[in-house]
Design a protein around this motif. Structure first.
Motif, PDB file in Angstrom:
ATOM      1  N   LEU A  54      39.445 -25.706  -8.963  1.00  0.00           N
ATOM      2  CA  LEU A  54      40.534 -24.808  -9.322  1.00  0.00           C
ATOM      3  C   LEU A  54      41.548 -24.677  -8.195  1.00  0.00           C
ATOM      4  CD1 LEU A  54      38.609 -21.918 -11.093  1.00  0.00           C
ATOM      5  CD2 LEU A  54      39.850 -23.825 -12.131  1.00  0.00           C
ATOM      6  N   PRO A  55      42.826 -24.642  -8.521  1.00  0.00           N
ATOM      7  CA  PRO A  55      43.854 -24.403  -7.496  1.00  0.00           C
ATOM      8  C   PRO A  55      43.801 -22.955  -7.028  1.00  0.00           C
ATOM      9  CG  PRO A  55      44.837 -24.392  -9.675  1.00  0.00           C
ATOM     10  CD  PRO A  55      43.403 -24.805  -9.871  1.00  0.00           C
ATOM     11  N   ARG A  56      44.296 -22.711  -5.844  1.00  0.00           N
ATOM     12  CA  ARG A  56      44.295 -21.371  -5.252  1.00  0.00           C
ATOM     13  C   ARG A  56      45.711 -21.093  -4.768  1.00  0.00           C
ATOM     14  NH1 ARG A  56      39.986 -18.203  -3.525  1.00  0.00           N
ATOM     15  NH2 ARG A  56      40.359 -16.819  -1.736  1.00  0.00           N
ATOM     16  N   GLY A  57      46.154 -19.867  -4.933  1.00  0.00           N
ATOM     17  CA  GLY A  57      47.508 -19.507  -4.547  1.00  0.00           C
ATOM     18  C   GLY A  57      47.762 -19.680  -3.057  1.00  0.00           C
ATOM     19  N   ARG A  58      49.014 -19.828  -2.709  1.00  0.00           N
ATOM     20  CA  ARG A  58      49.393 -19.984  -1.306  1.00  0.00           C
ATOM     21  C   ARG A  58      49.430 -18.623  -0.608  1.00  0.00           C
ATOM     22  NH1 ARG A  58      55.128 -22.591  -1.720  1.00  0.00           N
ATOM     23  NH2 ARG A  58      55.271 -20.797  -3.139  1.00  0.00           N
ATOM     24  N   ILE A  59      49.341 -18.668   0.704  1.00  0.00           N
ATOM     25  CA  ILE A  59      49.577 -17.489   1.532  1.00  0.00           C
ATOM     26  C   ILE A  59      50.794 -17.798   2.397  1.00  0.00           C
ATOM     27  CG2 ILE A  59      48.654 -15.957   3.314  1.00  0.00           C
ATOM     28  CD1 ILE A  59      45.870 -16.515   2.258  1.00  0.00           C
ATOM     29  N   LEU A  60      51.788 -16.904   2.345  1.00  0.00           N
ATOM     30  CA  LEU A  60      53.078 -17.130   3.008  1.00  0.00           C
ATOM     31  C   LEU A  60      53.356 -16.023   4.013  1.00  0.00           C
ATOM     32  CD1 LEU A  60      55.093 -17.725  -0.299  1.00  0.00           C
ATOM     33  CD2 LEU A  60      53.910 -19.468   1.042  1.00  0.00           C
ATOM     34  N   VAL A  66      54.747 -21.410   4.617  1.00  0.00           N
ATOM     35  CA  VAL A  66      53.405 -21.558   4.063  1.00  0.00           C
ATOM     36  C   VAL A  66      52.381 -21.531   5.191  1.00  0.00           C
ATOM     37  CG1 VAL A  66      51.847 -23.026   2.749  1.00  0.00           C
ATOM     38  CG2 VAL A  66      54.260 -22.885   2.100  1.00  0.00           C
ATOM     39  N   LEU A  67      51.433 -20.610   5.072  1.00  0.00           N
ATOM     40  CA  LEU A  67      50.364 -20.480   6.069  1.00  0.00           C
ATOM     41  C   LEU A  67      49.049 -21.054   5.571  1.00  0.00           C
ATOM     42  CD1 LEU A  67      51.089 -16.792   7.169  1.00  0.00           C
ATOM     43  CD2 LEU A  67      52.101 -18.901   8.057  1.00  0.00           C
ATOM     44  N   ALA A  68      48.832 -21.003   4.260  1.00  0.00           N
ATOM     45  CA  ALA A  68      47.605 -21.547   3.665  1.00  0.00           C
ATOM     46  C   ALA A  68      47.923 -22.027   2.257  1.00  0.00           C
ATOM     47  CB  ALA A  68      46.507 -20.493   3.618  1.00  0.00           C
ATOM     48  N   GLU A  69      47.328 -23.171   1.872  1.00  0.00           N
ATOM     49  CA  GLU A  69      47.537 -23.709   0.536  1.00  0.00           C
ATOM     50  C   GLU A  69      46.391 -24.640   0.187  1.00  0.00           C
ATOM     51  OE1 GLU A  69      51.018 -26.167   0.336  1.00  0.00           O
ATOM     52  OE2 GLU A  69      50.616 -27.106   2.275  1.00  0.00           O
ATOM     53  N   SER A  70      46.241 -24.914  -1.108  1.00  0.00           N
ATOM     54  CA  SER A  70      45.234 -25.865  -1.575  1.00  0.00           C
ATOM     55  C   SER A  70      45.851 -27.256  -1.628  1.00  0.00           C
ATOM     56  CB  SER A  70      44.724 -25.467  -2.964  1.00  0.00           C
ATOM     57  OG  SER A  70      44.045 -24.231  -2.905  1.00  0.00           O
ATOM     58  N   GLN A  71      45.108 -28.233  -1.099  1.00  0.00           N
ATOM     59  CA  GLN A  71      45.578 -29.615  -1.089  1.00  0.00           C
ATOM     60  C   GLN A  71      44.545 -30.514  -1.759  1.00  0.00           C
ATOM     61  OE1 GLN A  71      46.468 -30.672   2.990  1.00  0.00           O
ATOM     62  NE2 GLN A  71      48.385 -29.511   3.002  1.00  0.00           N
ATOM     63  N   THR A  72      45.046 -31.523  -2.480  1.00  0.00           N
ATOM     64  CA  THR A  72      44.161 -32.465  -3.153  1.00  0.00           C
ATOM     65  C   THR A  72      43.708 -33.544  -2.175  1.00  0.00           C
ATOM     66  OG1 THR A  72      45.327 -32.098  -5.242  1.00  0.00           O
ATOM     67  CG2 THR A  72      43.945 -34.069  -5.083  1.00  0.00           C
ATOM     68  N   THR A  73      42.393 -33.696  -2.071  1.00  0.00           N
ATOM     69  CA  THR A  73      41.811 -34.740  -1.224  1.00  0.00           C
ATOM     70  C   THR A  73      40.837 -35.558  -2.066  1.00  0.00           C
ATOM     71  OG1 THR A  73      39.884 -33.456  -0.527  1.00  0.00           O
ATOM     72  CG2 THR A  73      41.930 -33.123   0.717  1.00  0.00           C
ATOM     73  N   GLN A  74      40.231 -36.576  -1.458  1.00  0.00           N
ATOM     74  CA  GLN A  74      39.239 -37.386  -2.175  1.00  0.00           C
ATOM     75  C   GLN A  74      38.035 -36.557  -2.592  1.00  0.00           C
ATOM     76  OE1 GLN A  74      38.362 -40.649   0.473  1.00  0.00           O
ATOM     77  NE2 GLN A  74      40.109 -41.861  -0.241  1.00  0.00           N
ATOM     78  N   ALA A  75      37.777 -35.488  -1.862  1.00  0.00           N
ATOM     79  CA  ALA A  75      36.643 -34.625  -2.189  1.00  0.00           C
ATOM     80  C   ALA A  75      37.020 -33.517  -3.170  1.00  0.00           C
ATOM     81  CB  ALA A  75      36.091 -34.010  -0.914  1.00  0.00           C
ATOM     82  N   GLY A  76      38.262 -33.526  -3.636  1.00  0.00           N
ATOM     83  CA  GLY A  76      38.737 -32.487  -4.542  1.00  0.00           C
ATOM     84  C   GLY A  76      39.724 -31.583  -3.846  1.00  0.00           C
ATOM     85  N   LEU A  77      39.926 -30.410  -4.428  1.00  0.00           N
ATOM     86  CA  LEU A  77      40.851 -29.457  -3.820  1.00  0.00           C
ATOM     87  C   LEU A  77      40.215 -28.831  -2.582  1.00  0.00           C
ATOM     88  CD1 LEU A  77      42.362 -27.588  -6.897  1.00  0.00           C
ATOM     89  CD2 LEU A  77      43.584 -29.037  -5.283  1.00  0.00           C
ATOM     90  N   ASP A 141      55.278 -12.270  10.626  1.00  0.00           N
ATOM     91  CA  ASP A 141      56.367 -13.193  10.925  1.00  0.00           C
ATOM     92  C   ASP A 141      55.798 -14.261  11.847  1.00  0.00           C
ATOM     93  OD1 ASP A 141      58.681 -14.418  12.256  1.00  0.00           O
ATOM     94  OD2 ASP A 141      59.850 -12.839  11.292  1.00  0.00           O
ATOM     95  N   LYS A 142      55.756 -15.497  11.351  1.00  0.00           N
ATOM     96  CA  LYS A 142      55.126 -16.576  12.114  1.00  0.00           C
ATOM     97  C   LYS A 142      55.760 -16.745  13.489  1.00  0.00           C
ATOM     98  CE  LYS A 142      52.485 -20.391  12.352  1.00  0.00           C
ATOM     99  NZ  LYS A 142      53.010 -21.138  13.495  1.00  0.00           N
ATOM    100  N   ARG A 143      57.045 -16.493  13.607  1.00  0.00           N
ATOM    101  CA  ARG A 143      57.712 -16.641  14.900  1.00  0.00           C
ATOM    102  C   ARG A 143      57.207 -15.611  15.907  1.00  0.00           C
ATOM    103  NH1 ARG A 143      63.465 -16.098  12.057  1.00  0.00           N
ATOM    104  NH2 ARG A 143      62.197 -14.444  11.125  1.00  0.00           N
TER     105      ARG A 143
END
Length: 501
Positions: A54-60, A66-77, A141-143
């Motif tokens: 399942l995809p998961r929402g981003r954290i901004l 974007v600070l965190a996100e789901s990415q598709t890899t060979q092992a899945g999300l 604020d990332k900065r």
């Protein structure tokens, strides 16, 4: 004989019926009554398997980075974190170890499960509908976070930056940290690491605050009208309180000083004695009792004298600032306290507590709130780090900015404390917090920790006339608050003021 057989058969039949009945009740309980809970329980193997797909929402951050996100890899999300140094702010999502911090608190929203009923979930499974996760937008604020990490350098410690007007947490940096992208494989080593990189020092570590706590003591004295701000005090000698000697070494270069100067130059004797005198309003103004030559024996040394009333006042004001209770926040915060609950108050303990030692234990977030309270007119802002949830162009606000959970003092006293903290930067130990063209308020602390070293502290805010940022810096075992935490705070505040309006 036949009757006995029939009775035994009936008993067996009744037992079987009872067993089937119990099984039916249990199945009904788990499959109907508790179905919704089971469907969201991360320990459910089916849910755990489903999480991999399942995809998961981003954290901004507050600017949309974007600070965190789901990415598709060979092992899945797989969950990917852009900057490992944010792990103590965000937490992490792991199929092996579960979720922590904000990833845990907002797991249902990030996974799109929050609004699903059991019927909705069944429909999604039958028709292979994908969930619609929310994005989580933070106040970070990332900065400013990057500036805090850089300012800490290689020192263990934490920096917390808060908007005193709204309570929004702009940075919550903790060092050391670890890479959440590799947490599954590195967890055993991380758990055994003596530097404790899994530990969020910003909100879970408890430290002796040193002289930064004089801000609480001074607020109590001013709010109770115990001090004459214009009457000078001679402070050249040590005073014996029980077996403890409290001196004027910090301010020895100014033997005759005002109460404001005593704060700016961090006089232990002035504020230690202030703590002991908080419960004696009949002695106001207490300036004479803070002097080298008090008008008589100290009231707690008399036969019927007691420091309990003074201890109660200090405890009350500390509690007003947030000590001794849970600070309302998105994730749990360790409770700061002024002494161990089983320790009785003595004059020796109270005098040390009043100037920032004793058994005091505080989180960096708590001390950032002390500074923010002074900057916010005496109101203790309710801190928050999760701003809103977003999906398909719509946003759901998670917190109401500008709330406060306590009032520490009158606005007039807070204004006086602002002037005290400005004096500390303009003409005191906090001079290295100065920013060209901007009035800064601050208080340093050098907290002795019992192993021959000291933690370096700074709390403050800027601009002093209309504060936008309040800060707390703790650098473990670094020494003088003036030499380490203060320039680190200046570096962070200068950057914060340039990017955060």
């Amino acid at each position: 004989m036949l009757d006995d057989v029939r009775k035994n058969v009936r008993r067996a039949a009744l037992a079987l019926v009872a067993c089937f009945g119990l099984i039916a009740i249990a199945l009904g309980y788990w499959q109907v009554w508790r179905a919704a809970d089971l469907g969201q329980d991360p320990a459910n193997p089916r849910i755990a398997d489903e999480r991999l797909l399942l995809p998961r929402g981003r954290i901004l951050d507050r600017t949309g980075q974007v600070l965190a996100e789901s990415q598709t890899t060979q092992a899945g999300l797989q969950r990917h974190y852009a900057d490992p140094s944010l792990v103590h702010t965000i937490g992490f999502h792991s199929d092996r170890f579960g979720d922590t911090d904000l990833e845990a608190v907002y797991a249902a929203e990030l996974s799109g499960e929050r609004s699903l009923s059991p019927l909705d979930r069944l429909e999604r499974q039958l028709f292979h509908h994908q969930p619609q996760p929310d994005d989580l937008v933070l106040t970070i604020d990332k900065r400013i976070h990057d500036a805090a990490i850089e300012a800490l350098g290689k020192s263990s410690g934490a920096i917390v930056v808060v908007d005193p007007r709204s309570g929004a947490v702009l940075a919550m940096a903790s060092r050391p940290f670890f890479d959440p992208n590799a947490a599954d494989s590195q967890m055993p080593a991380l758990q055994g690491d003596p530097s404790q990189p899994l530990f969020n020092r910003a909100i879970q570590a408890l430290y002796v605050p040193g002289s930064t706590f004089k801000t609480v003591t001074a607020t109590a004295a001013l709010d109770r009208n115990l001090v004459d701000l214009n009457q000078p005090i001679m402070c050249t000698t040590a005073v014996k309180v029980g077996s403890y000697s409290v001196d004027c070494k910090n301010s020895q270069h100014i033997p005759r000083l005002t109460y404001q100067q005593a704060y700016a130059w961090s006089s232990n004797r002035v504020f230690g004695l202030t703590g002991l005198l908080l419960g004696f309003p009949n002695l106001a103004p207490i300036n004479r009792w803070l002097d080298d030559n008090p008008p008589g024996p100290y009231p707690w040394t008399e036969n019927d004298g007691s420091i309990q009333a003074s201890a109660d006042v200090l405890d009350e004001y500390a509690r007003r600032f947030g000590f001794g209770r849970a600070v309302p926040f998105d994730v749990p915060v360790a409770v700061s306290h002024i002494k161990n609950p089983d320790t009785p108050w003595t004059p020796q303990l109270l005098v040390q507590t009043a100037f920032g030692q004793g058994e005091l234990q505080v989180t960096p977030l708590q001390m950032a709130l002390v500074a923010a309270t002074v900057a916010n007119g005496g109101r203790v802002p309710t801190p928050y780090v999760a701003a809103d949830l977003r999906r398909d162009g719509s946003a759901q606000q998670l917190h109401e900015p500008g709330q406060f959970f306590s009032i520490a003092s009158s606005s007039e006293v807070a204004s006086t404390m602002v002037s005290f903290m400005v004096e500390g930067v303009d003409n005191g130990y906090a001079a290295k917090a100065a920013i060209s063209g901007i009035k800064v308020g601050g208080k340093t602390g050098t907290a002795e920790v019992g192993d021959g070293t000291s933690h370096s502290w700074f709390i403050g805010f800027a601009p002093a006339d209309a504060p936008r940022v309040a800060i707390a810096v703790i650098m473990e075992h670094q020494g003088s608050g003036s030499d380490f935490a203060t320039p680190a705070a200046q570096q962070v505040m200068r950057l914060a003021l340039s990017v955060y309006k």
